[in-house]
Design a protein around this motif. Structure first.
Motif, mmCIF file in Angstrom:
data_model
loop_
_atom_site.group_PDB
_atom_site.id
_atom_site.type_symbol
_atom_site.label_atom_id
_atom_site.label_comp_id
_atom_site.label_asym_id
_atom_site.label_seq_id
_atom_site.Cartn_x
_atom_site.Cartn_y
_atom_site.Cartn_z
ATOM 1 N N UNK A 43 132.679 32.099 -2.649
ATOM 2 C CA UNK A 43 133.276 32.953 -3.669
ATOM 3 C C UNK A 43 134.771 33.064 -3.406
ATOM 4 N N UNK A 44 135.121 33.252 -2.136
ATOM 5 C CA UNK A 44 136.520 33.365 -1.731
ATOM 6 C C UNK A 44 136.938 32.092 -1.000
ATOM 7 N N UNK A 45 138.239 31.839 -0.982
ATOM 8 C CA UNK A 45 138.732 30.645 -0.321
ATOM 9 C C UNK A 45 139.099 30.916 1.137
ATOM 10 N N UNK A 46 139.492 32.167 1.447
ATOM 11 C CA UNK A 46 140.005 32.468 2.779
ATOM 12 C C UNK A 46 139.244 33.590 3.477
ATOM 13 N N UNK A 47 137.999 33.835 3.060
ATOM 14 C CA UNK A 47 137.218 34.883 3.703
ATOM 15 C C UNK A 47 136.974 34.630 5.170
ATOM 16 N N UNK A 48 137.034 33.373 5.575
ATOM 17 C CA UNK A 48 136.757 33.025 6.974
ATOM 18 C C UNK A 48 137.858 33.483 7.921
ATOM 19 N N UNK A 49 139.064 33.762 7.403
ATOM 20 C CA UNK A 49 140.141 34.213 8.295
ATOM 21 C C UNK A 49 140.965 35.374 7.737
ATOM 22 N N UNK A 50 140.627 35.890 6.549
ATOM 23 C CA UNK A 50 141.464 36.905 5.918
ATOM 24 C C UNK A 50 141.425 38.230 6.681
ATOM 25 N N UNK A 51 142.556 38.914 6.699
ATOM 26 C CA UNK A 51 142.668 40.229 7.329
ATOM 27 C C UNK A 51 141.930 41.262 6.483
ATOM 28 N N UNK A 52 141.667 42.449 7.021
ATOM 29 C CA UNK A 52 141.004 43.488 6.208
ATOM 30 C C UNK A 52 141.761 43.807 4.921
ATOM 31 N N UNK A 53 143.097 43.819 4.993
ATOM 32 C CA UNK A 53 143.889 44.121 3.801
ATOM 33 C C UNK A 53 143.775 42.987 2.774
ATOM 34 N N UNK A 54 143.882 41.746 3.244
ATOM 35 C CA UNK A 54 143.764 40.603 2.332
ATOM 36 C C UNK A 54 142.360 40.521 1.740
ATOM 37 N N UNK A 55 141.340 40.816 2.562
ATOM 38 C CA UNK A 55 139.959 40.812 2.075
ATOM 39 C C UNK A 55 139.778 41.849 0.966
ATOM 40 N N UNK A 56 140.313 43.049 1.160
ATOM 41 C CA UNK A 56 140.196 44.099 0.138
ATOM 42 C C UNK A 56 140.875 43.677 -1.156
ATOM 43 N N UNK A 57 142.021 43.008 -1.040
ATOM 44 C CA UNK A 57 142.713 42.521 -2.239
ATOM 45 C C UNK A 57 141.895 41.450 -2.943
ATOM 46 N N UNK A 58 141.322 40.518 -2.170
ATOM 47 C CA UNK A 58 140.499 39.449 -2.765
ATOM 48 C C UNK A 58 139.273 40.027 -3.467
ATOM 49 N N UNK A 59 138.636 41.009 -2.839
ATOM 50 C CA UNK A 59 137.447 41.620 -3.439
ATOM 51 C C UNK A 59 137.810 42.325 -4.744
ATOM 52 N N UNK A 60 138.942 43.038 -4.757
ATOM 53 C CA UNK A 60 139.374 43.706 -5.977
ATOM 54 C C UNK A 60 139.612 42.724 -7.109
ATOM 55 N N UNK A 61 140.241 41.583 -6.783
ATOM 56 C CA UNK A 61 140.472 40.563 -7.809
ATOM 57 C C UNK A 61 139.166 39.930 -8.264
ATOM 58 N N UNK A 88 132.189 39.400 10.014
ATOM 59 C CA UNK A 88 132.411 38.736 8.725
ATOM 60 C C UNK A 88 131.164 38.794 7.849
ATOM 61 N N UNK A 89 129.998 38.636 8.463
ATOM 62 C CA UNK A 89 128.759 38.693 7.682
ATOM 63 C C UNK A 89 128.556 40.089 7.105
ATOM 64 N N UNK A 90 128.744 41.122 7.929
ATOM 65 C CA UNK A 90 128.584 42.503 7.452
ATOM 66 C C UNK A 90 129.611 42.826 6.364
ATOM 67 N N UNK A 91 130.818 42.310 6.540
ATOM 68 C CA UNK A 91 131.863 42.539 5.543
ATOM 69 C C UNK A 91 131.463 41.947 4.188
ATOM 70 N N UNK A 92 130.887 40.759 4.233
ATOM 71 C CA UNK A 92 130.427 40.124 2.996
ATOM 72 C C UNK A 92 129.259 40.898 2.390
ATOM 73 N N UNK A 93 128.304 41.289 3.230
ATOM 74 C CA UNK A 93 127.115 41.987 2.732
ATOM 75 C C UNK A 93 127.429 43.387 2.221
ATOM 76 N N UNK A 94 128.541 43.972 2.664
ATOM 77 C CA UNK A 94 128.943 45.279 2.151
ATOM 78 C C UNK A 94 129.375 45.183 0.697
ATOM 79 N N UNK A 95 129.908 44.033 0.315
ATOM 80 C CA UNK A 95 130.346 43.810 -1.068
ATOM 81 C C UNK A 95 129.189 43.346 -1.931
ATOM 82 N N UNK A 96 128.375 42.457 -1.390
ATOM 83 C CA UNK A 96 127.272 41.867 -2.144
ATOM 84 C C UNK A 96 125.948 42.292 -1.510
#
Length: 391
Positions: free
Chosen positions: A115-133, A165-173
């Motif tokens: 779903x995301x291109x940089x979820x494998x290395x994105x910071x918490x702030x970048x991840x939150x921005x990607x999820x919002x988009x 990273x897995x928990x972060x993904x599962x929190x969104x989906x």
């Protein structure tokens, strides 16, 4: 004085026409083309079995679930994503998805990883921005469910992924691995964790799948056999397997269609645990879960593969122009005992760019004709021809 007023009036009228033409081209290329292309798509029809019903009475039709399957959206992140690339690709996916949901009215949408291109290395702030988009692009009505499985770009390959990273993904989906609706079982597999090397995450993933296999087997029996306990029974239908990595296959040599891999890539051998799951893990999944259909992503190209016992696997092409010139998604009409699939193509990027180029050329001609710059070369050519005729 009067002539200057007429000239100014003429220039104003020309400017108005040019503005209207530019707006019309933008409206067509950025909005209307999605409706014109996706409007041609329709849900596949299920074949009615012969002899349905008893004593000539028609059998009550089974409820049909309308599901959309798309893959590899690759929303760009903060590191590799240029703002113009983000704007263009995300606008394309947003218009395609919103148009498809509005026209086709699916009940559930499945996204098969990356779903995301940089979820494998994105910071918490970048991840939150990607999820919002993501939720802006793939917003949907409350009655439409959206489910997703993780891909290697979401949580990293095996050597990159971790519990965080897995928990972060599962929190969104929704982390639910077994999803049942209208008598249909879907098994959502974290295929990135199926490395088969006994790591903690891999062992937990395999144990979870074994538990699901046991639950499905208990539900297939008319009477609960010993060891099944009092657990709630699932629908008796064979499951549909949803995952990011395809099951093992040597290459895409047997894949066909306009959205299959290019000829120079078809015969490139796939690397196990990188391009596809290993042969051993693939056998385990088929043995444990006994699916009737498998849908996967990852390759960005279309393919249909028949596995043992006639189990069909469909590799879903990428949904983004960034990965394909001709993206598409799969539409499924599914019942507990049957299914029918159809492909819906999105507008081609080269056609949209060609439309813009032709429109720009026409607008330049319209602008230059009144100035005489366009007609001058024609008059010069006519004079040269006349000169040669008189010689």
């Amino acid at each position: 004085m009067a002539s200057s007023q007429l000239g100014a009036r003429g220039q104003g009228f020309l400017l108005l026409k040019l503005s209207a033409a530019i707006l019309a081209v933008l409206l067509f290329c950025e909005f209307l083309i999605y409706y014109l292309v996706i409007f041609r798509c329709s849900w596949p029809e299920l074949k009615t079995p012969e002899g349905a019903g008893t004593l000539g009475a028609p059998k009550a039709p089974e409820p049909v679930l309308r599901a959309m399957f798309l893959a590899d959206t690759h929303l760009l992140g903060a590191v590799r994503g240029h703002w113009l690339d983000k704007l263009r690709r995300e606008w394309q996916m947003e218009r395609a998805f919103q148009t498809a949901v509005w026209l086709l009215q699916p009940e559930v949408v499945f996204i098969l990883g990356d779903i995301f291109d940089e979820g494998k290395w994105s910071s918490p702030e970048a991840w939150a921005d990607d999820v919002g988009r993501f939720w802006k692009v793939f917003r949907h009505p409350p009655h439409v469910q959206l489910r997703a499985v993780a891909g290697n770009h979401d949580i990293g390959f095996h050597y990159q992924m971790d519990t965080y990273r897995i928990k972060r993904f599962e929190k969104v989906f929704n982390p639910e691995r077994l999803f049942s609706w209208k008598g249909i079982n879907f098994v959502m597999v974290n295929s990135v964790a199926l490395e088969g090397d006994g790591c903690d995450i891999c062992s937990r993933a395999e144990a979870e799948l074994l538990e699901i296999s046991h639950w499905l087997n208990c539900s297939r029996e008319e009477h609960s056999p010993r060891g099944c306990g009092d657990r709630q029974r699932l629908p008796a239908s064979a499951p549909i397997l949803l995952q990011h990595f395809p099951l093992y296959r040597r290459n895409d040599a047997n894949c066909s269609g306009e959205d299959a891999a290019p000829p120079d890539e078809k015969y490139t051998p796939f690397k196990e645990r990188y391009d596809v799951l290993s042969w051993e893990v693939s056998r385990k999944l088929l043995w444990w879960l006994r699916p009737r259909l498998i849908l996967s992503g990852h390759t960005h190209s279309a393919c249909e593969v028949q596995h043992r016992a006639g189990v069909l696997e469909v590799s879903v092409p990428s949904f983004s122009w960034r990965n394909r010139n001709n993206p598409s998604f799969i539409m499924g009409s599914i019942t507990p005992m049957d299914y029918a699939l159809a492909k819906c193509y999105l507008p081609r990027e080269d056609m949209v760019l060609t439309t813009y180029c032709v429109a720009a050329g026409c607008l330049m001609l319209i602008t230059l004709i009144p100035t005489g710059l366009v007609s001058a070369p024609f008059h010069f050519g006519q004079r040269v021809l006349r000169k040669f005729k008189t010689m």
